[in-house]
Enzyme design. Structure first.
Site, PDB file in Angstrom:
ATOM      1  CE  LYS A  64       3.273   3.788  -0.733  1.00  0.00           C
ATOM      2  NZ  LYS A  64       1.971   3.208  -1.108  1.00  0.00           N
ATOM      3  CB  SER A  71       0.251   1.892   2.182  1.00  0.00           C
ATOM      4  OG  SER A  71       0.376   1.895   0.767  1.00  0.00           O
ATOM      5  CB  SER A 116      -2.407   2.451  -0.908  1.00  0.00           C
ATOM      6  OG  SER A 116      -2.599   1.434   0.040  1.00  0.00           O
TER       7      SER A 116
END
Lengths: 485, 95
Positions: A76, A155, A179
């Site tokens: 990420k 997210s 998330s």
């Protein structure tokens, strides 16, 4: 080869059936061909990946392999990577190249994993749909064949979509209010948010420091265990990291579930859940009963206050953490500032997106003179009540089970104009972050052709038990094997 | 709960974020809705409840007061928007 799990790929590499260079090239080719549909990557590090794959092949030939040597993954874009652009989904960090690695990325580098690149995310991890990225929204691989453009969740939507689309077998992720679990559920993959403090936050760009936790997304629970084996552990560079022994999370995956006590929080099976979603989750719980588990209803009476507490605490911490982005030492700077105040205010107005600015303003308001007690202090007290609910529940049961999300993936753009409605997407996940306990999302069926996630919540540091429960479920179901067309 | 234009202007200054006139009415609406949401907290009885700052009630860990990191000033300044002679440059502060 792209349909194999991390565990399977590791065995293929070990047997010599394929080299890491060949495997890495196959995945890079898939990213190049397919990711125009999903936008799940912000940066692809082709040259570095192939060089690392070559080094991994040499390491294996020398007999120094770990299970990860030569296996591709993605990080990420919230984890700093030495020499590789790290944007956190923001214009503010569009050209930021960190001179150091996050502990998580360093650990995978040390284990021999090959990083294909950095995955897309909501800006500074603020979002529930991955539509708040400076680099554009991510599209969920599910529903696309019917012409539907749906959100992957946020997210960590880039990580979840990339794994679901078989662009990479595993990806790191972070979870502040859901998330990891929410995008894992909406994309039909398996994700784990560990106990707060279990995985180092060093080099993970901070949003809300008392809630943020790095974790894992892959297709299977076994792969999540392999990831956590690399990620978990004490880090002296992170003052919130917990100094506690790390078990081998793969060692207990096959333990039988007979006698496992499951609690179903009645507040999570309420009107907010559609009957179709509820039926899928209850069917998953029945599978656990067949495996020997017992089920009882429990209550988390303060769960209804979790979103309210979160939207004080998280923005308050964000307003402090994001004060570092001022245009002076790194990141974006506005053109021709006329004085220092102009430099600060214009840099931050131009560098941050709408949702980030909204949360900074809410957080600043909640912490400002006259409001601190009414908002921040009150929220921290409610947080204690929420934590106490979990402590009480775990006196009677081993794990809690619930839906991960109230509904399957919604359409791109459907909720962007109404932040409060968007916030409710995390209604079943946020309390877990406030309490700091671990939780997973496991694929558990479909509604209208879209994946449904089962959330399994555990007591502090019970990741091995969660992974065991998820793995056993995946031995008798195939929801996690389904592939979007 | 309503949040006034003046409140938003004041908070924007504290947060060091320039807010244009046309953005303020949208913010009044959004922030008002968010504060309505968080006002649910006022219904909770938190008498004698200890606020929770850390999920594990951890205390600040101490370490010996020794340098453990190498000096990376050049690496850090290489990514700054503007530097000179080892210093970060900002617009003139003192006339």
């Amino acid at each position: 080869m792209h349909n194999k799990s991390v565990a399977e790929l590791s065995r293929e590499l070990e047997s010599g059936k394929i080299s890491s260079v060949e495997l890495t090239q196959q995945f890079l080719d898939r990213v190049k061909q397919e990711d125009t549909r999903y936008n799940s990557f912000i940066t692809v590090t082709e040259e570095q990946a192939l060089a690392d794959a070559k080094a991994a092949d040499e390491q294996r030939a020398a007999g120094n392999a770990t299970p990860w040597t030569g296996v591709p993954l993605a990080h990420k874009d919230i984890f700093c990577t030495n020499g590789v652009r790290t944007t956190c989904g923001s214009k503010m960090l569009e050209n930021f190249v960190p001179p150091y690695d996050a502990t998580v990325t360093a650990n995978f580098r040390r284990a021999g994993a090959v990083c294909l690149g950095k995955t897309n995310m909501d800006e500074f991890a603020m979002g529930s749909s991955n539509e708040a990225s400076h680099f554009g929204p991510v599209t969920n691989p599910w529903g696309l064949s019917k012409g539907e453009k749906r959100v992957p969740g946020g997210s960590s939507g880039g990580s979840a979509a990339a794994v679901a689309a078989r662009l990479v077998p595993a990806a790191t992720a972070t979870d502040t209010g859901g998330s990891i679990r929410q995008p894992a559920a909406l994309c039909g993959v398996t994700g784990l948010k560990p106990t707060y403090g279990r995985v180092s936050r060093y080099g993970m760009i901070a949003f809300a420091s008392s809630l943020d936790q790095g974790g894992t997304i892959a297709r299977t629970a076994e792969d999540n265990a392999l990831m956590l084996n690399v990620m978990a552990g004490f880090d002296p560079k992170d003052s919130t990291s917990v100094d506690r022994a790390v078990p081998d999370y793969t060692a207990t995956l096959n333990e039988p579930l007979k006698g496992l006590r499951i609690g179903l929080p009645k507040e999570y099976f309420s009107d907010q859940l559609s009957p179709a979603m509820e039926e899928q989750v209850r069917a998953a719980v029945r599978e656990y009963e067949k495996l020997g588990a017992t089920v009882k209803d429990v209550s988390l009476p303060n769960a209804k206050l979790a979103i309210a507490a979160y939207y004080v605490i998280a923005p308050a911490e964000a307003s402090a953490n994001l004060s570092r982005f001022d245009g002076v030492r790194y990141g974006y700077r506005c053109e021709d500032p006329k004085d220092l105040m102009d430099l600060y205010t214009r840099t931050r107005a131009e560098g941050f997106g709408t949702e980030v600015k909204r949360r900074i303003l809410v957080g600043t308001y909640a912490l400002s003179a006259g409001y601190f007690d009414a908002y921040y202090l009150k929220a921290q007290k409610v947080r204690r009540l929420i934590q106490q609910d979990f402590i009480n529940a775990f006196k009677d049961v081993d794990v809690l089970m619930s839906p991960t999300t109230p509904s399957p993936a919604f359409a791109l753009g459907e909720k962007t104009n109404d932040p409060v409605t968007m916030y409710l997407e995390d209604i079943f996940t946020i309390a877990i972050n406030l309490a700091g306990v671990p939780a997973m999302s496991v694929p558990a069926g479909f509604v209208d052709g879209l994946p449904v996630g089962l959330q399994i919540i555990g007591d502090y540091f019970s990741e091995a038990r969660l992974l065991n429960a998820a793995h056993q479920f995946q031995q008798v179901t195939d929801w996690h094997q389904r592939e979007p067309q | 709960m309503t949040i006034s234009r003046e409140d938003i202007e004041k908070v924007a200054v504290l947060a060091r974020i320039r807010v244009d006139d046309e953005q303020i009415s949208a913010l009044e609406n959004d922030l008002g809705n968010i504060l309505d949401l968080v006002d649910q907290l006022s219904a909770a009885d938190t008498e004698n409840v200890e606020p929770m700052a850390h999920p594990l009630d951890a205390v600040q860990r101490l370490r010996p007061d020794e340098v453990t990191e190498t000096n990376q000033r050049e690496a850090f300044q290489a990514i700054a928007p503007a530097t000179e002679n080892g210093l970060y440059l900002v617009p003139r502060v003192i006339e």
